[in-house]
Design an enzyme around this catalytic site. Structure first.
Site, PDB file in Angstrom:
ATOM      1  N   LYS A   1       0.830  -1.204   0.000  1.00 11.64           N
ATOM      2  CA  LYS A   1       0.000   0.000   0.000  1.00 11.64           C
ATOM      3  C   LYS A   1       0.866   1.256   0.000  1.00 11.64           C
ATOM      4  O   LYS A   1       1.902   1.308   0.683  1.00 11.64           O
ATOM      5  CB  LYS A   1      -0.915  -0.041   1.223  1.00 11.64           C
ATOM      6  CG  LYS A   1      -1.874   1.125   1.360  1.00 11.64           C
ATOM      7  CD  LYS A   1      -2.732   0.948   2.616  1.00 11.64           C
ATOM      8  CE  LYS A   1      -3.677   2.118   2.813  1.00 11.64           C
ATOM      9  NZ  LYS A   1      -4.504   1.924   4.027  1.00 11.64           N
TER      10      LYS A   1
ATOM     11  N   SER B   1      -9.085   2.521   3.018  1.00  8.79           N
ATOM     12  CA  SER B   1      -8.142   3.131   2.106  1.00  8.79           C
ATOM     13  C   SER B   1      -7.216   2.139   1.402  1.00  8.79           C
ATOM     14  O   SER B   1      -6.480   2.525   0.495  1.00  8.79           O
ATOM     15  CB  SER B   1      -7.308   4.168   2.859  1.00  8.79           C
ATOM     16  OG  SER B   1      -6.549   3.576   3.888  1.00  8.79           O
TER      17      SER B   1
ATOM     18  N   SER C   1      -9.597   0.387   7.283  1.00  4.68           N
ATOM     19  CA  SER C   1      -9.042   0.460   5.932  1.00  4.68           C
ATOM     20  C   SER C   1      -8.506  -0.841   5.360  1.00  4.68           C
ATOM     21  O   SER C   1      -8.138  -0.888   4.191  1.00  4.68           O
ATOM     22  CB  SER C   1      -7.928   1.514   5.886  1.00  4.68           C
ATOM     23  OG  SER C   1      -8.462   2.799   6.068  1.00  4.68           O
TER      24      SER C   1
END
Length: 473
Positions: free
Chosen positions: A86, A160, A184
């Site tokens: 990520k 996210s 997330s």
């Protein structure tokens, strides 16, 4: 490997991370071949999904060759496994943009400790995945583009860690890194039909921004199977014992709740039915189930204050005039939170004390992960903050309390929505130190109600897009 051919063209279903590592360790598979295949899948499909911010074609191939030459290859738990990281933790020699054009595009000088552990275990970082600006919201869009859900291109993969979830759900990579400050990891896992685990505080090094959103944010794993999620988590935690997946060997005391922590939110009927089906499976397996709602705080400000204030800190030094409208307003709210000293450890301590009483006679809690199907894939960041906040609260209200408390939680697939065809999910929560219990119960559910490993109609075309990377000859 089997083919997944329901889509516009046949797409090879990748082996699991556990299978890949075992094959590379024995010499049955080659790390360079496995990584090249992952890069080919990314090249074929990412122009439609927008999962990746950076694809490391030449570097990943060189690193796969290094893995193949390692003298300790037979000891590597993630030997040759392609993994996505990520875009909010440092990867050496790559930029870390955190979803924002206001951040520096300069290469990072060193790997985050979690990335270093994954590489030491034999994993190969094939790319860096997209996030919403500053990782604030539960949809993945930014000035860099909109990330889409492999199950339905019109919908978000969540956020996210949406880029990571989309990459795994599309079969591009078997596993991915995620980070979870308000849900997330679990929200994208639920949107995309994956296993997503947020460990409890202190299990995995966080180091997510200056203060981990006041201790709410954790690094964790997204995977298509429980065994893969546990394996990646064990490497991140530097705790091989977490990779041992064992179904419960005793009757557990399980609480069940469908009450949203956010007032005014009404979960959809199919999300409630997913919980009911899951509870019936657990009861049939011999576990004791009791309906009992958690002691959610009546005042939501302590959780929101950390979310706002953490974003304010992350935005320090950035040109805020260039931030998306919603993120800019969110950071401004955080400025006020910090100016008035609204983040207080006593609030979290009180919640943990109430939860300790709640879990005194329970081993874990079962609840929905989402309240509605994934919302549309759009440029949410350019919309007004109240509109974005309301959409996030209606769609994904169930995850934030467990960041506030620091308790471990995992999202597990639980069927498909009969109207949208998108995945349903349940969230399992345990008190401190309950990661192994969560993994064991998730494995039980995986055996009793198996789920598709990847989206059955992958959002991939047969030809790479002009901007997609090519694989060196």
């Amino acid at each position: 490997m089997p083919d997944l051919s329901d889509g516009p063209c046949p797409v090879a279903l990748p082996a699991t991370a556990t299978e890949i590592a075992a094959g590379v360790r024995t010499g049955e598979l080659s790390a360079p071949d496995v990584v090249a295949a992952a890069l080919e899948r990314i090249a074929a499909g990412d122009h439609e999904l927008g999962a990746f911010q950076v694809v490391r074609v030449a570097k990943a191939m060189a690193e796969a060759a290094e893995v193949a030459r390692r003298t300790d290859l037979t000891q590597l738990p993630l030997a040759g496994v392609p993994i996505a990281i990520k875009d909010n933790v440092p990867v050496e020699a790559e930029p870390m943009r955190n979803g924002s054009t206001t951040t520096s595009g300069e290469p990072q000088s060193a790997d985050h400790v979690v990335v270093a552990r994954l590489r030491a275990a034999g994993a190969v970082v094939v790319g860096i995945t997209r996030v919403p600006e500053l990782c604030v919201f539960a949809t993945t869009d930014s000035s860099f583009g909109i990330t889409r859900n492999p199950w339905d291109l019109t919908r978000t993969p969540g956020g996210s860690s949406g880029g990571s979830a989309a990459a795994v759900a599309a079969g591009m990579v078997p596993v991915a890194h995620g980070a979870d400050g308000m849900g997330s990891i679990r929200i994208p896992a639920a949107c995309c039909g994956l296993v997503g685990i947020k460990p409890g505080r202190g299990i995995v090094p966080a180091h997510l921004g200056p203060n981990d959103w006041y201790g709410m944010a954790e690094n964790g794993a997204l995977a298509t199977t429980v065994a893969d999620a546990a394996l990646v988590l064990s490497v991140m935690a530097d705790n091989p014992g977490l990779a041992q997946v064992a179904e419960p060997d005793r009757s557990l005391r399980i609480g069940v709740s469908t009450k949203p922590p956010v007032n005014g939110v009404r979960p959809g009927i199919e999300h409630l039915r997913a919980v009911v089906r899951t509870v019936r499976l657990l009861e049939a397996a011999g576990h004791r189930v009791e309906r009992i709602d958690p002691p959610y705080p009546k005042n939501p400000l302590p959780v929101l204050a950390r979310w706002f204030g953490g974003t304010s800190i992350d935005a320090e030094g950035l040109n805020r005039s260039r931030l998306d409208r919603a993120a800019r307003f969110h950071a401004a709210l955080g400025d006020r939170v910090r100016a008035h000293g609204l983040v207080k450890d006593a609030d979290r301590d009180d919640f943990r004390t109430a939860l300790a009483r709640y879990f005194a006679h329970l081993d874990l809690l079962v609840m929905p992960t989402l309240a509605t199907p994934p919302v549309e894939a759009a440029r949410w960041g350019q919309r007004s903050w109240p509109r974005v906040f309301a959409a996030n609260a209606r769609f994904a209200p169930y995850s934030a309390p467990w960041n506030h408390s620091g308790f471990p939680a995992v999202s597990v697939p639980a069927g498909l929505h009969p109207l949208t065809g998108t995945p349903l999910a349940v969230q399992l929560v345990a008190p401190d130190g309950g990661e192994q219990v969560l993994i064991g119960v998730a494995a039980l559910l995986e055996r009793l109600a198996p789920w598709p490993r990847v989206a059955p109609r992958p959002a991939m075309s047969c030809q790479p897009s002009p901007r997609a990377p090519s694989i060196p000859g």
